[in-house]
Every structure is written in structure tokens, then in C-alpha cells.
Motif scaffolding. Structure first.
Motif, PDB file in Angstrom:
ATOM      1  N   LEU A   1      11.385  51.078  79.020  1.00  0.00           N
ATOM      2  CA  LEU A   1      12.277  52.037  79.962  1.00  0.00           C
ATOM      3  C   LEU A   1      13.197  52.693  79.053  1.00  0.00           C
ATOM      4  O   LEU A   1      13.721  53.716  79.938  1.00  0.00           O
ATOM      5  CB  LEU A   1      13.177  51.001  81.084  1.00  0.00           C
ATOM      6  N   GLN A   2      13.350  52.553  77.919  1.00  0.00           N
ATOM      7  CA  GLN A   2      14.180  53.588  77.113  1.00  0.00           C
ATOM      8  C   GLN A   2      13.754  53.452  75.681  1.00  0.00           C
ATOM      9  O   GLN A   2      12.917  52.440  75.249  1.00  0.00           O
ATOM     10  CB  GLN A   2      15.700  53.128  77.148  1.00  0.00           C
ATOM     11  N   PRO A   3      13.967  54.412  74.746  1.00  0.00           N
ATOM     12  CA  PRO A   3      13.333  54.530  73.370  1.00  0.00           C
ATOM     13  C   PRO A   3      14.131  53.549  72.647  1.00  0.00           C
ATOM     14  O   PRO A   3      15.024  52.965  72.940  1.00  0.00           O
ATOM     15  CB  PRO A   3      13.764  56.100  73.130  1.00  0.00           C
TER      16      PRO A   3
ATOM     17  N   GLY B   1      19.208  43.853  73.917  1.00  0.00           N
ATOM     18  CA  GLY B   1      20.725  43.847  73.981  1.00  0.00           C
ATOM     19  C   GLY B   1      21.286  42.350  74.707  1.00  0.00           C
ATOM     20  O   GLY B   1      20.169  41.325  74.667  1.00  0.00           O
ATOM     21  N   ILE B   2      22.459  42.087  74.866  1.00  0.00           N
ATOM     22  CA  ILE B   2      22.745  40.688  75.417  1.00  0.00           C
ATOM     23  C   ILE B   2      23.126  41.028  76.954  1.00  0.00           C
ATOM     24  O   ILE B   2      23.296  39.671  77.409  1.00  0.00           O
ATOM     25  CB  ILE B   2      23.905  40.050  74.581  1.00  0.00           C
ATOM     26  N   GLY B   3      23.346  41.793  77.335  1.00  0.00           N
ATOM     27  CA  GLY B   3      23.847  42.005  78.746  1.00  0.00           C
ATOM     28  C   GLY B   3      22.682  42.081  79.767  1.00  0.00           C
ATOM     29  O   GLY B   3      21.768  42.443  79.626  1.00  0.00           O
TER      30      GLY B   3
ATOM     31  N   ALA C   1      28.154  50.317  70.323  1.00  0.00           N
ATOM     32  CA  ALA C   1      28.803  49.140  69.573  1.00  0.00           C
ATOM     33  C   ALA C   1      27.719  48.318  68.939  1.00  0.00           C
ATOM     34  O   ALA C   1      27.622  47.981  67.764  1.00  0.00           O
ATOM     35  CB  ALA C   1      29.290  48.140  70.508  1.00  0.00           C
ATOM     36  N   SER C   2      26.331  48.276  69.392  1.00  0.00           N
ATOM     37  CA  SER C   2      25.261  47.702  68.503  1.00  0.00           C
ATOM     38  C   SER C   2      24.106  48.947  67.999  1.00  0.00           C
ATOM     39  O   SER C   2      23.416  48.508  67.439  1.00  0.00           O
ATOM     40  CB  SER C   2      24.633  46.945  69.651  1.00  0.00           C
ATOM     41  N   ALA C   3      24.983  50.253  68.008  1.00  0.00           N
ATOM     42  CA  ALA C   3      23.951  51.362  67.534  1.00  0.00           C
ATOM     43  C   ALA C   3      24.042  51.620  66.000  1.00  0.00           C
ATOM     44  O   ALA C   3      24.461  52.362  65.654  1.00  0.00           O
ATOM     45  CB  ALA C   3      24.188  52.593  68.410  1.00  0.00           C
TER      46      ALA C   3
ATOM     47  N   ASP D   1      17.162  44.629  63.852  1.00  0.00           N
ATOM     48  CA  ASP D   1      17.034  43.038  64.129  1.00  0.00           C
ATOM     49  C   ASP D   1      17.044  42.733  65.636  1.00  0.00           C
ATOM     50  O   ASP D   1      16.135  42.047  65.959  1.00  0.00           O
ATOM     51  CB  ASP D   1      18.197  42.568  63.561  1.00  0.00           C
ATOM     52  N   MET D   2      17.628  43.556  66.460  1.00  0.00           N
ATOM     53  CA  MET D   2      17.398  43.339  67.879  1.00  0.00           C
ATOM     54  C   MET D   2      16.069  43.535  68.195  1.00  0.00           C
ATOM     55  O   MET D   2      15.384  43.064  69.058  1.00  0.00           O
ATOM     56  CB  MET D   2      18.358  44.387  68.583  1.00  0.00           C
ATOM     57  N   GLY D   3      15.310  44.639  67.835  1.00  0.00           N
ATOM     58  CA  GLY D   3      13.849  45.123  68.104  1.00  0.00           C
ATOM     59  C   GLY D   3      13.137  43.752  67.675  1.00  0.00           C
ATOM     60  O   GLY D   3      12.289  43.328  68.311  1.00  0.00           O
TER      61      GLY D   3
HETATM   62  C1  8YV Z   1      22.977  48.110  73.866  1.00  0.00           C
HETATM   63  C2  8YV Z   1      24.161  46.491  75.453  1.00  0.00           C
HETATM   64  O1  8YV Z   1      23.614  49.369  73.628  1.00  0.00           O
HETATM   65  O2  8YV Z   1      23.790  44.333  74.402  1.00  0.00           O
HETATM   66  C3  8YV Z   1      24.148  44.957  75.404  1.00  0.00           C
HETATM   67  O3  8YV Z   1      24.039  44.478  76.656  1.00  0.00           O
HETATM   68  O4  8YV Z   1      24.667  47.062  76.179  1.00  0.00           O
HETATM   69  C4  8YV Z   1      24.105  47.135  73.951  1.00  0.00           C
HETATM   70  O5  8YV Z   1      23.964  46.188  72.727  1.00  0.00           O
HETATM   71  C5  8YV Z   1      21.818  48.315  74.900  1.00  0.00           C
HETATM   72  O6  8YV Z   1      21.275  47.294  75.164  1.00  0.00           O
HETATM   73  C6  8YV Z   1      21.000  49.540  74.625  1.00  0.00           C
HETATM   74  O7  8YV Z   1      19.929  48.992  74.020  1.00  0.00           O
END
Ligand code: 8YV
Length: 312
Positions: A8-10, A74-76, A280-282, A289-291
Motif C-alpha cells: 500500500l505504500q513505498p 510501524g507500531i500503530g 519520527a521513525s524515518a 530494521d523495520m523492513g
Molecule cells: C511510520 C508509524 O511513519 O509506527 C507507526 O505506527 O506511524 C510510523 O512509524 C509509518 O508506519 C510509516 O511507515
């Protein structure tokens, strides 16, 4: 045959490459005719990969009958209908821990930048005004009283950093957290009244919607500062704009907004406000790491295991 995944997003190049090695990836973003793409691939989509803010719109979830997993980068999870996911047996995963430090760093950056008027000073120099004008004095950071709304992983990481600035730390959460020595304040208005800066580090979603309303902002007061690195939905945005415009709130450092990527235009020209486009996580390191965690979650799922970072 590789499972079909809707992206859904790059994402970072190396994440997209790893996704392509694991799945047949269909990119929904940047597609001019999204409907045509969905009409052809929706029935076979078994996985969705998305960001925390974007999540998975319910109408799109309803078009994916074979969906097994929503992997959030992400965490949300506030933008995913978790009840519906559980009802349908759809797994939802996130990327916890790896972004905690970055988000806390952003909160501290916004705090320092706002109190020390860094962006204003930058604009002042760039506009060539230094030789002929002065800037109002900034505010001291050391020793300011900090309030934290939500003492989860990110909230604690913010508190640890604030300790280095000798800030007395208070927090509010659903209940007192046992293994910390910070002062627990049960009510948000009471907390706002007692601090110089209030940082929002609570999850988004129905439980926190508009928690920071006009009464909280008034309690924070004309010298008070609001920092938000969580979700725009936690703040009643119209109330925030008027509190700032009327001087009832001293300033704000905002990384998140109610209707991203749209930021109320009234905020654009306010010197006492520092704005960021949800960054914030960019950082390269953290997005890598998130990937990796996102791909590990999908790999585990398609190998028949329960991903470590499964929230549903
Ligand atoms: C990211 C976020 O910017 O962790 C989350 O929930 O909103 C952010 O870390 C977002 O997930 C974009 O990939």
C-alpha cells in the motif's frame, strides 16, 4: 507459487526486494487505475503490507476475501479494524522495539527545537535579518517539568532522555506503571496543569480519540508546550489551533496530524509551532530494521508459524 501481496505504500529498496523474493508484489500506490488493479488481483491477495498511519482501510479489507495477514511497517494498528481482522482470522503484525529510540529522539528534538526557537533562528538567519534585527529570547530546557501521556516503550524512552536534562517527570496512563519511579498523575488535566511540556506517546484509536482537548490545552497554559509524536487523533486539532492562535497555549512541536498529509494552514505561519511531516521513525537505519521485521513477520506466517510481532 508465491503468495500475492498488496503493497500500500513505498518501502525501502531492500525491504521491497525482500518482499519480492517472498511474494508476488502488487503495488497499489502510484497506480492510476486502482480499481482495475484490484479487480484483477483482489481475489488472490493473501497479504497486505502497509504503514502504521495508512493501515488498511476497511473498504479495502472487505475487497480481499483471501486475506490472511496485514503486515504493518510501524507500531500503530489504529488504522486497521482489529475486531474485524480477528473475526475473519486475519493476522496483524507490527514492527515493535526497532523504532522506539527514533521516535523518542524525535520527541526530544521537537522539545529542544521548540524551547530554544531553533527553527525561528534558522529562518531569521536565512532571511538575512541578523544584521538588522533581534530575536526574542528562547526558554531553558534543563529542569523543565515534563509530562508524558502514555508510558509505553516510547514514553519510557522519552523519559530516559529527559532525565539527562534534569527534568522532573510525571506521566499518566490507564494505571500506574510499577517498575518506574516517575510520578503517576491519574488525570490528564491535572498532569497538564503541573508540567511545562506535555508529550503525547499514547497509541491512537478509539480509546485515545481527542483526549487532548481544549480543557487540557488550557491547563497546559500560555507558557506550556505540547509535543505529539503519536497520532493526530489524540488531539482535538481545531481546539489546538485556536489555543495557539489565542495564546492560551505557548507552543507546539507536531510530527503527526488528524488528516495527514494535510496540516491546518493556520499552523503554517505560527512561529511558536514546529512542524514535521510524520518523520519520527524515518531514518535509514530504523526503516531498514523495520523492513527486516516486517519481512520476518511475513516469512514466519507463510512458513506456518505465528510471527513474533503478531498483535492479532
Ligand atoms: C511510520 C508509524 O511513519 O509506527 C507507526 O505506527 O506511524 C510510523 O512509524 C509509518 O508506519 C510509516 O511507515
Amino acid at each position: 507459487m508465491k503468495p500475492d501481496l498488496l503493497l500500500l505504500q513505498p518501502m525501502l529498496g531492500r525491504t521491497e526486494e525482500a518482499l519480492a523474493a517472498l511474494c508476488e508484489v502488487h503495488r497499489l500506490f502510484g497506480t492510476t487505475d486502482k480499481d482495475a488493479l484490484l479487480n484483477s488481483v483482489a481475489p488472490q491477495i493473501r497479504a497486505v503490507a502497509s504503514g502504521g498511519a495508512l493501515g488498511l482501510p476497511r473498504a479495502l479489507m472487505d475487497r480481499l476475501p483471501a486475506l490472511e495477514i496485514v503486515a504493518i511497517n510501524g507500531i500503530g494498528t489504529d488504522a486497521v479494524d482489529l475486531d474485524e481482522a480477528r473475526r475473519r482470522g486475519i493476522r496483524v503484525t507490527t514492527t515493535p522495539d526497532v523504532l522506539t529510540d527514533d521516535v523518542a529522539d524525535m520527541a526530544l528534538s521537537l522539545l529542544l527545537t521548540s524551547l530554544r526557537r531553533i527553527c525561528e533562528g534558522d529562518r531569521f538567519v536565512r532571511a538575512g535579518r541578523w544584521p538588522s534585527a533581534g530575536l526574542p529570547l528562547a526558554r531553558r530546557v534543563t529542569g523543565k517539568r515534563l509530562g508524558i501521556l502514555g508510558l509505553g516503550r516510547v514514553g519510557r524512552a522519552i523519559a530516559r532522555r529527559a532525565e539527562a536534562f534534569s527534568m522532573p517527570i510525571s506521566y499518566t496512563d490507564l494505571r500506574p506503571i510499577e517498575d518506574v519511579s516517575y510520578r503517576f498523575v491519574p488525570g490528564l488535566i491535572e498532569l497538564a496543569r503541573d508540567v511545562d511540556a506535555l508529550v503525547i506517546a499514547a497509541s491512537g484509536g478509539a480509546g485515545s480519540q481527542n483526549l487532548v482537548n481544549a480543557a487540557v490545552l488550557n491547563a497546559l497554559g500560555p507558557e506550556g508546550l505540547l509535543i505529539n509524536v503519536a497520532r493526530g487523533s489524540v488531539v482535538e486539532e481545531a481546539a489546538l489551533v485556536s489555543a495557539l492562535a489565542e495564546g492560551r497555549l505557548g507552543g507546539a512541536g507536531l510530527d503527526v496530524f488528524a488528516d495527514e498529509p494535510h496540516v491546518p494552514e493556520a499552523l503554517w505561519s505560527m512561529e511558536q509551532v514546529v512542524l514535521q511531516p510524520h518523520r519520527a521513525s524515518a531514518t535509514l537505519e530504523t526503516r531498514a530494521d523495520m523492513g527486516d521485521v516486517l519481512v520476518a513477520n511475513l516469512t514466519a506466517h507463510f512458513a506456518g508459524r505465528i510471527p513474533a510481532a503478531a498483535v492479532a
